[in-house]
Design an enzyme around this catalytic site. Structure first.
Site, PDB file in Angstrom:
ATOM      1  N   ASP A 193       0.830  -1.204   0.000  1.00  0.00           N
ATOM      2  CA  ASP A 193       0.000   0.000   0.000  1.00  0.00           C
ATOM      3  C   ASP A 193       0.870   1.263   0.000  1.00  0.00           C
ATOM      4  O   ASP A 193       1.991   1.249   0.531  1.00  0.00           O
ATOM      5  CB  ASP A 193      -0.893  -0.029   1.254  1.00  0.00           C
ATOM      6  CG  ASP A 193      -2.062   0.938   1.136  1.00  0.00           C
ATOM      7  OD1 ASP A 193      -2.288   1.480   0.035  1.00  0.00           O
ATOM      8  OD2 ASP A 193      -2.740   1.150   2.148  1.00  0.00           O
ATOM      9  N   ASN A 213     -10.620  -2.856  -6.504  1.00  0.00           N
ATOM     10  CA  ASN A 213      -9.821  -1.898  -7.275  1.00  0.00           C
ATOM     11  C   ASN A 213     -10.450  -1.537  -8.631  1.00  0.00           C
ATOM     12  O   ASN A 213     -10.069  -0.538  -9.253  1.00  0.00           O
ATOM     13  CB  ASN A 213      -8.386  -2.405  -7.490  1.00  0.00           C
ATOM     14  CG  ASN A 213      -7.516  -2.317  -6.253  1.00  0.00           C
ATOM     15  OD1 ASN A 213      -6.594  -3.100  -6.066  1.00  0.00           O
ATOM     16  ND2 ASN A 213      -7.800  -1.349  -5.378  1.00  0.00           N
TER      17      ASN A 213
END
Ligand code: FPP
Length: 230
Positions: free
Chosen positions: A14, A62
């Site tokens: 991340d 996503n």
């Protein structure tokens, strides 16, 4: 210092977007830099004797990002597959992809399958990329497969053996960029994993960062060793 390494490490990579934002660059450049970090960390993990590395490259959620970002991530992955074959073979890496096939282009699916086959007999680290992956979806897919097999009573072993890959559960999960969330990653497999969160953004994560995570893991192991010994 010699480090006793876990067999399987999982990573939530991340912070690519924040890394780019800090430099006033487009988010996609953050992902590109993140892909370079991944090459570096895979190589190092193999050298350390880690047997399995699973990374979260693209979640089922996503798809909600901008079309531009989704398309850039797809292209990056496809480029990675094309460019990395030689390297993976040289480093004896077995390549796997975990996730649903739906919405992924047929050309990318073919590239994935070809690389999985090409590297299937490699005996070094197993590199498992979670792509179009969701932890709940994986459990649902396992249960549906068991239903198809007409199983009437389902055990934990049944679910474990019907997940996308038949590999040991991770003992350590690393999340970069300071968020304390699992984000639908390996929900079943992380049941007993140690969680390590670092503020470092994924593109800045390096060999030293992995050493730190492993040292932290080792300390926890030792403490538990003391409790459970004999
Ligand atoms: C999270 O950062 C990262 C991703 C959604 C994508 C991860 C992809 C890579 C590291 C690219 C390499 C992958 C392969 C397989 C070539 P974020 O965008 O959520 O960052 P932010 O939270 O700072 O916005």
């Amino acid at each position: 210092m010699s480090i006793e390494v876990p067999k399987h490490i999982a990573i939530i990579m991340d912070g690519n977007g924040r890394w780019a934002k800090k430099r006033a660059l487009p988010r996609t450049l953050g992902h590109r830099e993140g892909a370079k970090t991944l090459q570096k960390i895979l190589k190092y993990a193999g050298e350390l004797g880690i047997q399995y590395l699973t990374v979260y490259a693209f979640s089922t959620e996503n798809w909600n990002r901008s079309e531009e970002e989704v398309s850039a991530l797809m292209k990056l992955f496809s480029k990675y597959i094309k460019n990395e074959e030689k390297n993976l073979m040289k480093n004896n890496v077995r390549f796997l992809v975990s996730g649903r096939k739906e919405r992924v282009s047929s050309s990318l699916l073919e590239e994935i399958k070809a690389l999985e086959e090409k590297t299937s007999r490699n005996t070094g680290i197993t590199f498992n990329i979670a792509f179009n992956y969701g932890g709940r979806a994986e459990i649902v897919d396992a249960v549906n497969q068991l239903l198809q097999e007409k199983k009437e009573k389902i055990s934990e072993e049944d679910i474990s053996s019907h997940l996308y890959q038949n590999i040991p559960d991770p003992e350590l999960i690393i999340r970069t960029s300071g968020e304390f969330r699992i984000s639908n990653f390996l929900l079943w497999q992380l049941a007993y994993a140690e969680i390590y969160v670092t503020d470092t953004l994924w593109p800045d994560f390096d060999e030293k960062s992995l050493d730190l995570a492993l040292e932290n893991f080792q300390k926890r192991e030792r403490r538990f060793g003391g409790v459970y010994e004999k």
